[in-house]
Design a protein around this motif. Sequence first.
Motif, PDB file in Angstrom:
ATOM      1  N   SER A   1      24.873 -25.728   1.734  1.00 43.12           N
ATOM      2  CA  SER A   1      25.005 -24.983   0.481  1.00 43.12           C
ATOM      3  C   SER A   1      25.952 -23.793   0.636  1.00 43.12           C
ATOM      4  O   SER A   1      26.699 -23.467  -0.289  1.00 43.12           O
ATOM      5  N   GLN A   2      25.949 -23.139   1.806  1.00 40.19           N
ATOM      6  CA  GLN A   2      26.860 -22.013   2.014  1.00 40.19           C
ATOM      7  C   GLN A   2      28.312 -22.482   2.038  1.00 40.19           C
ATOM      8  O   GLN A   2      29.207 -21.803   1.521  1.00 40.19           O
ATOM      9  N   TRP A   3      28.547 -23.638   2.658  1.00 42.05           N
ATOM     10  CA  TRP A   3      29.904 -24.188   2.656  1.00 42.05           C
ATOM     11  C   TRP A   3      30.343 -24.536   1.231  1.00 42.05           C
ATOM     12  O   TRP A   3      31.501 -24.304   0.840  1.00 42.05           O
TER      13      TRP A   3
ATOM     14  N   TYR B   1      19.515 -26.997   2.416  1.00 40.46           N
ATOM     15  CA  TYR B   1      20.318 -27.059   3.632  1.00 40.46           C
ATOM     16  C   TYR B   1      21.331 -25.902   3.612  1.00 40.46           C
ATOM     17  O   TYR B   1      22.456 -26.065   3.107  1.00 40.46           O
ATOM     18  N   PRO B   2      20.946 -24.731   4.137  1.00 41.59           N
ATOM     19  CA  PRO B   2      21.840 -23.561   4.073  1.00 41.59           C
ATOM     20  C   PRO B   2      23.231 -23.825   4.645  1.00 41.59           C
ATOM     21  O   PRO B   2      24.226 -23.324   4.104  1.00 41.59           O
ATOM     22  N   TRP B   3      23.323 -24.597   5.730  1.00 33.71           N
ATOM     23  CA  TRP B   3      24.627 -24.881   6.329  1.00 33.71           C
ATOM     24  C   TRP B   3      25.525 -25.654   5.377  1.00 33.71           C
ATOM     25  O   TRP B   3      26.763 -25.540   5.441  1.00 33.71           O
TER      26      TRP B   3
ATOM     27  N   GLU C   1      29.229 -23.317  -1.629  1.00 34.59           N
ATOM     28  CA  GLU C   1      29.053 -22.260  -2.639  1.00 34.59           C
ATOM     29  C   GLU C   1      30.344 -21.895  -3.368  1.00 34.59           C
ATOM     30  O   GLU C   1      30.375 -21.892  -4.608  1.00 34.59           O
ATOM     31  N   PRO C   2      31.447 -21.592  -2.693  1.00 39.18           N
ATOM     32  CA  PRO C   2      32.655 -21.223  -3.449  1.00 39.18           C
ATOM     33  C   PRO C   2      33.221 -22.369  -4.274  1.00 39.18           C
ATOM     34  O   PRO C   2      33.798 -22.146  -5.342  1.00 39.18           O
TER      35      PRO C   2
ATOM     36  N   ALA D   1      20.579 -26.924  -1.881  1.00 38.99           N
ATOM     37  CA  ALA D   1      19.832 -25.690  -1.600  1.00 38.99           C
ATOM     38  C   ALA D   1      18.948 -25.761  -0.354  1.00 38.99           C
ATOM     39  O   ALA D   1      18.862 -24.783   0.395  1.00 38.99           O
TER      40      ALA D   1
END
Length: 317
Positions: free
Chosen positions: A142-144, A138-140, A146-147, A136
């Motif tokens: 966590s976004q990767w 580290y958006p770069w 997420e799926p 969480a």
Amino acid sequence: MTTELAPRLLMTMVGYGMPVDRFAGQLLAVYVDGEQSVVHRDAGCSKIRQGFPGTEETVGFSREVARRMCSRCFTYEFPARSRQLTHAVAVLITALDTLAEEDDEIDPEVLHPGLADLERWRDTQHCMSDALRCAAPYPWLSQWAEPLLARLAMHVERRRWDLQVFLNVEEIERRVSVPQDEVEVSREQLHKTWLDWRQRWTDEWSVTMPSPDHWSVGGAQEMLRSALSREAPSVEGSVPLTARLRLQVPPLEFAEWDCGFQIDPLTDWELAVIAAYQVDADWGSGHITLAVPRSIADEMLRPARNLDITELPLGRW
């Protein structure tokens, strides 16, 4: 300044398809075996051809360099300034490995009695929740992820559904009224008891002395065996649900006294309640909602259980 990560970890991230472009150009002191184009960290690596010592160079990290790294002599290091990120990546890698196992193991069209495993469900849930929590910041990252973690969450729920079919809710409710000397023990208590039995069995007792796993009084294993009954009624056939609880699910812990043995702060009875009566979950925060009979709500809310739990007003149903 970009946080530095260990070269071996960067190599592993590339292998898992994780985003690493922000680390491009991170300087690495390496030895190159020119003819083989392999990058080594150790000049004495056995993979460097005899008689052809590696040429010392400084290279900037890139995906191409990562693919040339020697898997034998690059080691995992933990620079102090990247310890938190290193831990997050390691936890995420564990979650991805678990996802791969779940993908291979489960056919979504088939009910799997073998998946009615309370401990495996809990391990998978902890793995997913831990990865969500650690990634969480580290958006770069966590976004990767997420799926992928969303797919792992589906496996967690599928395991819980399989459990729910076989859990005997009458047995779960009966445990509320069990006398105090028969109340289930925590995993930590059970494991400590088992360790004590193992030592005494080795030193004093005969081979006929049963282990704590077979004790009927106070054994979480006994509770689990009676709770996982294929002949038991489903949740729909149980008494009406009269209370709603909000629970913060604690993470698994590691016992210092037994080489990293995992300890679950939740008892098997509490895990069975969660599996049988969960109606909503936010695994990112670790909060779940339970709809339970009044007797179970009163037991879960007892201070002695030391749970981070609150009862929701009826208006929030």
